[in-house]
Design a protein around this motif. Structure first.
Motif, PDB file in Angstrom:
ATOM      1  N   ARG A  13     -58.357  39.662  65.388  1.00 57.19           N
ATOM      2  CA  ARG A  13     -59.643  39.097  65.825  1.00 57.19           C
ATOM      3  C   ARG A  13     -59.779  39.148  67.342  1.00 57.19           C
ATOM      4  O   ARG A  13     -60.807  39.563  67.878  1.00 57.19           O
ATOM      5  CB  ARG A  13     -59.752  37.662  65.323  1.00 57.19           C
ATOM      6  CG  ARG A  13     -61.021  36.973  65.715  1.00 57.19           C
ATOM      7  CD  ARG A  13     -61.079  35.578  65.113  1.00 57.19           C
ATOM      8  NE  ARG A  13     -62.171  34.824  65.642  1.00 57.19           N
ATOM      9  CZ  ARG A  13     -63.439  34.968  65.293  1.00 57.19           C
ATOM     10  NH1 ARG A  13     -63.767  35.853  64.386  1.00 57.19           N
ATOM     11  NH2 ARG A  13     -64.389  34.227  65.832  1.00 57.19           N
ATOM     12  N   GLU A  14     -58.724  38.735  68.053  1.00 56.07           N
ATOM     13  CA  GLU A  14     -58.766  38.734  69.521  1.00 56.07           C
ATOM     14  C   GLU A  14     -58.977  40.128  70.083  1.00 56.07           C
ATOM     15  O   GLU A  14     -59.796  40.327  70.988  1.00 56.07           O
ATOM     16  CB  GLU A  14     -57.462  38.166  70.088  1.00 56.07           C
ATOM     17  CG  GLU A  14     -57.298  36.683  69.943  1.00 56.07           C
ATOM     18  CD  GLU A  14     -55.933  36.201  70.419  1.00 56.07           C
ATOM     19  OE1 GLU A  14     -55.109  37.031  70.880  1.00 56.07           O
ATOM     20  OE2 GLU A  14     -55.686  34.991  70.322  1.00 56.07           O
ATOM     21  N   MET A  15     -58.248  41.103  69.543  1.00 59.15           N
ATOM     22  CA  MET A  15     -58.352  42.458  70.069  1.00 59.15           C
ATOM     23  C   MET A  15     -59.724  43.068  69.785  1.00 59.15           C
ATOM     24  O   MET A  15     -60.264  43.801  70.604  1.00 59.15           O
ATOM     25  CB  MET A  15     -57.226  43.325  69.528  1.00 59.15           C
ATOM     26  CG  MET A  15     -55.871  42.954  70.115  1.00 59.15           C
ATOM     27  SD  MET A  15     -54.488  43.909  69.467  1.00 59.15           S
ATOM     28  CE  MET A  15     -54.830  45.512  70.174  1.00 59.15           C
ATOM     29  N   ARG A  16     -60.323  42.744  68.638  1.00 62.52           N
ATOM     30  CA  ARG A  16     -61.661  43.250  68.336  1.00 62.52           C
ATOM     31  C   ARG A  16     -62.692  42.643  69.283  1.00 62.52           C
ATOM     32  O   ARG A  16     -63.560  43.333  69.818  1.00 62.52           O
ATOM     33  CB  ARG A  16     -62.022  42.927  66.889  1.00 62.52           C
ATOM     34  CG  ARG A  16     -63.460  43.213  66.512  1.00 62.52           C
ATOM     35  CD  ARG A  16     -63.785  44.694  66.521  1.00 62.52           C
ATOM     36  NE  ARG A  16     -65.178  44.949  66.266  1.00 62.52           N
ATOM     37  CZ  ARG A  16     -65.714  45.061  65.061  1.00 62.52           C
ATOM     38  NH1 ARG A  16     -64.956  44.964  63.973  1.00 62.52           N
ATOM     39  NH2 ARG A  16     -66.998  45.293  64.928  1.00 62.52           N
ATOM     40  N   LYS A  49     -57.728  43.614  58.457  1.00 61.12           N
ATOM     41  CA  LYS A  49     -58.715  42.745  57.806  1.00 61.12           C
ATOM     42  C   LYS A  49     -59.380  41.825  58.823  1.00 61.12           C
ATOM     43  O   LYS A  49     -60.602  41.640  58.804  1.00 61.12           O
ATOM     44  CB  LYS A  49     -58.063  41.931  56.699  1.00 61.12           C
ATOM     45  CG  LYS A  49     -57.720  42.743  55.479  1.00 61.12           C
ATOM     46  CD  LYS A  49     -57.013  41.898  54.447  1.00 61.12           C
ATOM     47  CE  LYS A  49     -56.556  42.762  53.283  1.00 61.12           C
ATOM     48  NZ  LYS A  49     -55.769  41.990  52.313  1.00 61.12           N
ATOM     49  N   ALA A  50     -58.595  41.262  59.721  1.00 56.52           N
ATOM     50  CA  ALA A  50     -59.162  40.371  60.742  1.00 56.52           C
ATOM     51  C   ALA A  50     -60.055  41.157  61.698  1.00 56.52           C
ATOM     52  O   ALA A  50     -61.110  40.679  62.120  1.00 56.52           O
ATOM     53  CB  ALA A  50     -58.049  39.663  61.505  1.00 56.52           C
ATOM     54  N   TRP A  51     -59.659  42.371  62.045  1.00 56.52           N
ATOM     55  CA  TRP A  51     -60.446  43.241  62.925  1.00 56.52           C
ATOM     56  C   TRP A  51     -61.815  43.506  62.291  1.00 56.52           C
ATOM     57  O   TRP A  51     -62.844  43.429  62.962  1.00 56.52           O
ATOM     58  CB  TRP A  51     -59.688  44.551  63.149  1.00 56.52           C
ATOM     59  CG  TRP A  51     -60.422  45.592  63.916  1.00 56.52           C
ATOM     60  CD1 TRP A  51     -61.379  46.441  63.445  1.00 56.52           C
ATOM     61  CD2 TRP A  51     -60.262  45.923  65.296  1.00 56.52           C
ATOM     62  NE1 TRP A  51     -61.815  47.267  64.436  1.00 56.52           N
ATOM     63  CE2 TRP A  51     -61.146  46.980  65.588  1.00 56.52           C
ATOM     64  CE3 TRP A  51     -59.445  45.435  66.304  1.00 56.52           C
ATOM     65  CZ2 TRP A  51     -61.233  47.554  66.854  1.00 56.52           C
ATOM     66  CZ3 TRP A  51     -59.541  46.013  67.563  1.00 56.52           C
ATOM     67  CH2 TRP A  51     -60.425  47.052  67.832  1.00 56.52           C
ATOM     68  N   ASN A  52     -61.820  43.819  61.017  1.00 60.11           N
ATOM     69  CA  ASN A  52     -63.060  44.181  60.328  1.00 60.11           C
ATOM     70  C   ASN A  52     -63.918  42.983  59.947  1.00 60.11           C
ATOM     71  O   ASN A  52     -65.098  43.141  59.655  1.00 60.11           O
ATOM     72  CB  ASN A  52     -62.744  45.001  59.080  1.00 60.11           C
ATOM     73  CG  ASN A  52     -62.227  46.376  59.435  1.00 60.11           C
ATOM     74  OD1 ASN A  52     -62.669  46.991  60.390  1.00 60.11           O
ATOM     75  ND2 ASN A  52     -61.271  46.861  58.668  1.00 60.11           N
ATOM     76  N   ARG A  53     -63.367  41.783  59.953  1.00 61.08           N
ATOM     77  CA  ARG A  53     -64.131  40.591  59.570  1.00 61.08           C
ATOM     78  C   ARG A  53     -64.873  39.940  60.729  1.00 61.08           C
ATOM     79  O   ARG A  53     -65.553  38.933  60.540  1.00 61.08           O
ATOM     80  CB  ARG A  53     -63.209  39.562  58.924  1.00 61.08           C
ATOM     81  CG  ARG A  53     -62.805  39.957  57.530  1.00 61.08           C
ATOM     82  CD  ARG A  53     -61.980  38.900  56.874  1.00 61.08           C
ATOM     83  NE  ARG A  53     -61.605  39.337  55.533  1.00 61.08           N
ATOM     84  CZ  ARG A  53     -60.524  38.949  54.907  1.00 61.08           C
ATOM     85  NH1 ARG A  53     -59.702  38.094  55.480  1.00 61.08           N
ATOM     86  NH2 ARG A  53     -60.249  39.403  53.705  1.00 61.08           N
ATOM     87  N   VAL A  54     -64.774  40.497  61.912  1.00 58.89           N
ATOM     88  CA  VAL A  54     -65.520  39.951  63.049  1.00 58.89           C
ATOM     89  C   VAL A  54     -66.999  40.259  62.828  1.00 58.89           C
ATOM     90  O   VAL A  54     -67.381  41.402  62.598  1.00 58.89           O
ATOM     91  CB  VAL A  54     -65.014  40.564  64.377  1.00 58.89           C
ATOM     92  CG1 VAL A  54     -65.886  40.131  65.536  1.00 58.89           C
ATOM     93  CG2 VAL A  54     -63.573  40.165  64.627  1.00 58.89           C
ATOM     94  N   THR A  55     -67.819  39.232  62.883  1.00 61.86           N
ATOM     95  CA  THR A  55     -69.246  39.385  62.607  1.00 61.86           C
ATOM     96  C   THR A  55     -70.024  39.632  63.901  1.00 61.86           C
ATOM     97  O   THR A  55     -69.537  39.346  64.996  1.00 61.86           O
ATOM     98  CB  THR A  55     -69.803  38.125  61.934  1.00 61.86           C
ATOM     99  OG1 THR A  55     -69.711  37.030  62.856  1.00 61.86           O
ATOM    100  CG2 THR A  55     -69.039  37.797  60.664  1.00 61.86           C
ATOM    101  N   PRO A  56     -71.244  40.139  63.790  1.00 63.57           N
ATOM    102  CA  PRO A  56     -72.077  40.297  64.979  1.00 63.57           C
ATOM    103  C   PRO A  56     -72.319  38.969  65.716  1.00 63.57           C
ATOM    104  O   PRO A  56     -72.432  38.942  66.936  1.00 63.57           O
ATOM    105  CB  PRO A  56     -73.385  40.868  64.431  1.00 63.57           C
ATOM    106  CG  PRO A  56     -72.981  41.573  63.184  1.00 63.57           C
ATOM    107  CD  PRO A  56     -71.859  40.761  62.612  1.00 63.57           C
ATOM    108  N   HIS A  62     -68.954  35.562  71.731  1.00 68.28           N
ATOM    109  CA  HIS A  62     -67.837  35.883  72.622  1.00 68.28           C
ATOM    110  C   HIS A  62     -68.326  36.576  73.896  1.00 68.28           C
ATOM    111  O   HIS A  62     -67.853  36.260  74.988  1.00 68.28           O
ATOM    112  CB  HIS A  62     -66.827  36.781  71.912  1.00 68.28           C
ATOM    113  CG  HIS A  62     -65.641  37.113  72.737  1.00 68.28           C
ATOM    114  ND1 HIS A  62     -64.639  36.205  72.980  1.00 68.28           N
ATOM    115  CD2 HIS A  62     -65.295  38.242  73.404  1.00 68.28           C
ATOM    116  CE1 HIS A  62     -63.720  36.761  73.753  1.00 68.28           C
ATOM    117  NE2 HIS A  62     -64.096  38.001  74.021  1.00 68.28           N
ATOM    118  N   CYS A  63     -69.270  37.493  73.760  1.00 69.05           N
ATOM    119  CA  CYS A  63     -69.747  38.246  74.927  1.00 69.05           C
ATOM    120  C   CYS A  63     -70.634  37.411  75.838  1.00 69.05           C
ATOM    121  O   CYS A  63     -70.755  37.699  77.015  1.00 69.05           O
ATOM    122  CB  CYS A  63     -70.489  39.492  74.481  1.00 69.05           C
ATOM    123  SG  CYS A  63     -69.408  40.732  73.750  1.00 69.05           S
TER     124      CYS A  63
END
Length: 88
Positions: A13-16, A49-56, A62-63
Motif C-alpha cells: 500500500r505504501e509503495m503504491r 494484493k495490497a498494491w492493487n487494492r489502493v482506490t482512487p 494521499h496526494c
C-alpha cells in the motif's frame, strides 16, 4: 497471519501511494504491475494484493494531504464578510 504478511501488505500500500504521489508531482508513470517485493510467493502475493487494492479515493487523499482543508469556521467568516458588504 504472520508479521511478515502484515508487513508485505503495508509495504504494498505504501509503495503504491508513493508511486502515485511521484506521478502527481513529477509525471513519472506508475507501474502497471506491482514491482518485485519478495522472492517468497506468499509475501509477493500479499504485497501485490495490497498494491492493487489502493482506490482512487486513497490516492486523492494521499496526494492532497498537504493541501489545507478549509474548516467550517473559515466558511462562516467568509459568509459573514460577504453579508456585511452586501447589507451595508
Amino acid at each position: 497471519m504472520g508479521a511478515n504478511w502484515d508487513y508485505s501488505k503495508t509495504k504494498g500500500r505504501e509503495m503504491r501511494l508513493e508511486a502515485e504521489l511521484r506521478f502527481a508531482t513529477t509525471g513519472e508513470p506508475v507501474p502497471t504491475t506491482p514491482p518485485l517485493f519478495s522472492h517468497d510467493a506468499t509475501l509477493q502475493s500479499y504485497f501485490s494484493k495490497a498494491w492493487n487494492r489502493v482506490t482512487p479515493v486513497d490516492i486523492r487523499v494521499h496526494c492532497q494531504k498537504d493541501v489545507p482543508i478549509q474548516t467550517q469556521g473559515d466558511r462562516l467568516s467568509k459568509l459573514r464578510s460577504l453579508r456585511q458588504c452586501h447589507c451595508h
